[in-house]
Enzyme design. Structure first.
Site, PDB file in Angstrom:
ATOM      1  N   ARG A 112      40.362  29.469  41.146  1.00 55.25           N
ATOM      2  CA  ARG A 112      40.705  30.932  41.201  1.00 55.25           C
ATOM      3  C   ARG A 112      39.742  31.235  39.872  1.00 55.25           C
ATOM      4  NH1 ARG A 112      42.659  30.518  36.699  1.00 55.25           N
ATOM      5  NH2 ARG A 112      42.094  32.758  36.341  1.00 55.25           N
ATOM      6  N   GLY A 113      39.563  32.493  39.781  1.00 54.79           N
ATOM      7  CA  GLY A 113      38.511  32.950  38.656  1.00 54.79           C
ATOM      8  C   GLY A 113      37.315  33.322  39.562  1.00 54.79           C
ATOM      9  N   ALA A 114      36.602  34.318  38.919  1.00 56.31           N
ATOM     10  CA  ALA A 114      35.556  34.825  39.504  1.00 56.31           C
ATOM     11  C   ALA A 114      34.393  33.856  39.719  1.00 56.31           C
ATOM     12  CB  ALA A 114      35.089  35.976  39.061  1.00 56.31           C
TER      13      ALA A 114
ATOM     14  N   ARG B  72      37.794  35.940  49.573  1.00 57.62           N
ATOM     15  CA  ARG B  72      38.083  36.812  48.420  1.00 57.62           C
ATOM     16  C   ARG B  72      36.969  37.957  48.415  1.00 57.62           C
ATOM     17  NH1 ARG B  72      41.382  34.700  44.640  1.00 57.62           N
ATOM     18  NH2 ARG B  72      42.008  36.876  44.112  1.00 57.62           N
TER      19      ARG B  72
ATOM     20  N   GLN C 101      49.450  33.250  35.929  1.00 58.32           N
ATOM     21  CA  GLN C 101      48.339  32.596  35.272  1.00 58.32           C
ATOM     22  C   GLN C 101      48.469  32.657  33.974  1.00 58.32           C
ATOM     23  OE1 GLN C 101      47.965  35.233  37.562  1.00 58.32           O
ATOM     24  NE2 GLN C 101      46.468  35.145  38.765  1.00 58.32           N
TER      25      GLN C 101
ATOM     26  N   ASP D  72      36.436  40.241  37.295  1.00 56.14           N
ATOM     27  CA  ASP D  72      36.197  39.920  38.518  1.00 56.14           C
ATOM     28  C   ASP D  72      34.783  40.692  39.013  1.00 56.14           C
ATOM     29  OD1 ASP D  72      38.307  37.935  39.512  1.00 56.14           O
ATOM     30  OD2 ASP D  72      39.046  39.386  38.258  1.00 56.14           O
TER      31      ASP D  72
ATOM     32  N   LYS E 107      41.971  41.638  36.669  1.00 54.58           N
ATOM     33  CA  LYS E 107      43.315  41.122  37.096  1.00 54.58           C
ATOM     34  C   LYS E 107      44.388  42.450  36.827  1.00 54.58           C
ATOM     35  CE  LYS E 107      44.325  37.867  38.472  1.00 54.58           C
ATOM     36  NZ  LYS E 107      44.589  37.909  39.875  1.00 54.58           N
TER      37      LYS E 107
END
Length: 358
Positions: free
Chosen positions: A54-56, A96, A205, A246, A257
């Site tokens: 996860r994470g852009a 996503r 997170q 993101d 987020k």
């Protein structure tokens, strides 16, 4: 400072080796460190959807490697492999919907293929491009960390308290981290007395990942409930809120987020400066404002359960993953191409014309 940052790198979430993509499973941290091996594009897509990664930036890097795996399989099948490869491209693009780095990385891989269609070894060229995307993100993290520290020092040169939300650290990128990279670098420079990490429901997170990363570096960190953010800004002497993104629209609106927007509102009310740290690949100049993006919603169970154990009443739940922070609530956006204060359409367009700073 760069050498100190390199020496401080401890966490790696993405590893390309032996012809497979290995991902540190972020669903089970910090209780255990477990790696998921992906040898097909379908496995990469499933890992992105399930938030193994996860994470852009990390999503974009993983997708790039996914296209390498797809090309390997399609070429082995023979025939019009590039047409079949486009199906794999679409599969990854659908994982996503809001992560702009995902689409940036996929497009870069496609553009590379278009330039080398007659190359004797297109697979090798695609692999080289994916590795270049990965390494470029790592270098961008280091540049952003240095730029962000300079801005924090300029605003207030002594040790200070910082609040962050979500996880924009090494786990979310190909290297040192974006927002967390700035915070980690500021700590190394003696500019951080205390970090407050929002727990960041529903995936936690902040309490699971950000706190784990910072504690591993010896950074003083306290976890707090998301709903305590305004109180902390009012009472704990916080001077900066530092977050990742993101997607960033052409006018400077930030898609981040869920919970970022309310922090920005509270920060402005309390006179706390608000910093967004993200690589230039996060900027989408084709998106006029943040209102133009379809914000992703995920399964209600993520909100109603923890570790598979339901704790909520038998009701439905609204579970948006991102929100939009208007540009006029943001003091600075830090990228590897430079810093933009009080972002707007003109300033960001000029930024994107620059070369990366070194």
């Amino acid at each position: 400072m760069r050498d100190r940052l390199l020496a401080a790198e401890k966490v790696k979430a993405i590893d390309w080796r032996d012809g497979a993509l290995h991902l540190l499973d972020q669903r089970v941290l910090p209780s255990r460190e477990s790696w998921v091996s992906c040898s097909t594009v379908e496995e990469v897509a499933a890992a992105i959807r399930a938030m193994v990664v996860r994470g852009a930036s990390a999503i974009g890097i993983s997708a790039a490697y996914g296209l390498v795996l797809a090309a390997r399989e399609r070429i082995a099948e023979g025939g019009d492999w590039q047409a079949a490869w486009e199906e794999d491209y679409a599969l990854l693009a659908a994982t996503r919907s809001t992560a702009s780095n995902l689409f940036w990385a996929l497009k870069r891989m496609r553009d590379r293929l278009d330039r080398v269609k007659k190359h004797a070894d297109p697979l090798a060229m695609l692999e080289a491009e994916a590795i270049a995307i990965h390494e470029s993100d790592r270098e961008a993290n280091l540049v952003m960390a240095q730029l962000g520290v300079e801005r924090i020092r300029k605003h207030q040169g002594n040790a200070q308290a910082i609040l962050t939300h979500g996880n924009a650290g090494a786990l979310a990128t190909g290297g040192f981290g974006t927002a967390l990279g700035v915070i980690r670098a500021a700590f190394l420079e003696g500019l951080v007395e205390q970090v407050y990490a929002n727990e960041t429901r529903p995936w936690l997170q902040g309490s699971r990942l950000t706190a784990w990363e910072l504690a591993g570096d010896g950074v003083p960190v306290m976890v707090n409930a998301d709903s305590a953010g305004a109180h902390i800004l009012k009472t704990k002497g916080v001077t900066w809120v530092v977050v990742g993104a993101d997607c960033i629209a052409a006018n400077g609106d930030v898609i981040g987020k869920i919970g970022t927007y309310q922090l920005a509102v509270c920060a402005m009310h309390h006179g706390v400066r608000f910093m967004v740290v993200a690589p230039s690949s996060t900027l989408d100049l084709m998106m006029a404002t943040g209102d133009d993006v379809a914000l992703e919603e995920r399964d209600a169970d993520e909100l109603l359960e923890v570790a598979g154990q339901r704790f909520a009443a038998d009701v439905s739940a609204y579970n948006p993953v991102f929100d939009v922070t208007p540009a006029d609530l943001i003091d600075v956006i830090v990228t590897e191409k430079g810093i933009v204060e009080r972002p707007d359409t003109v300033k960001l367009a000029k930024l994107m014309c620059r070369k990366r700073l070194h």
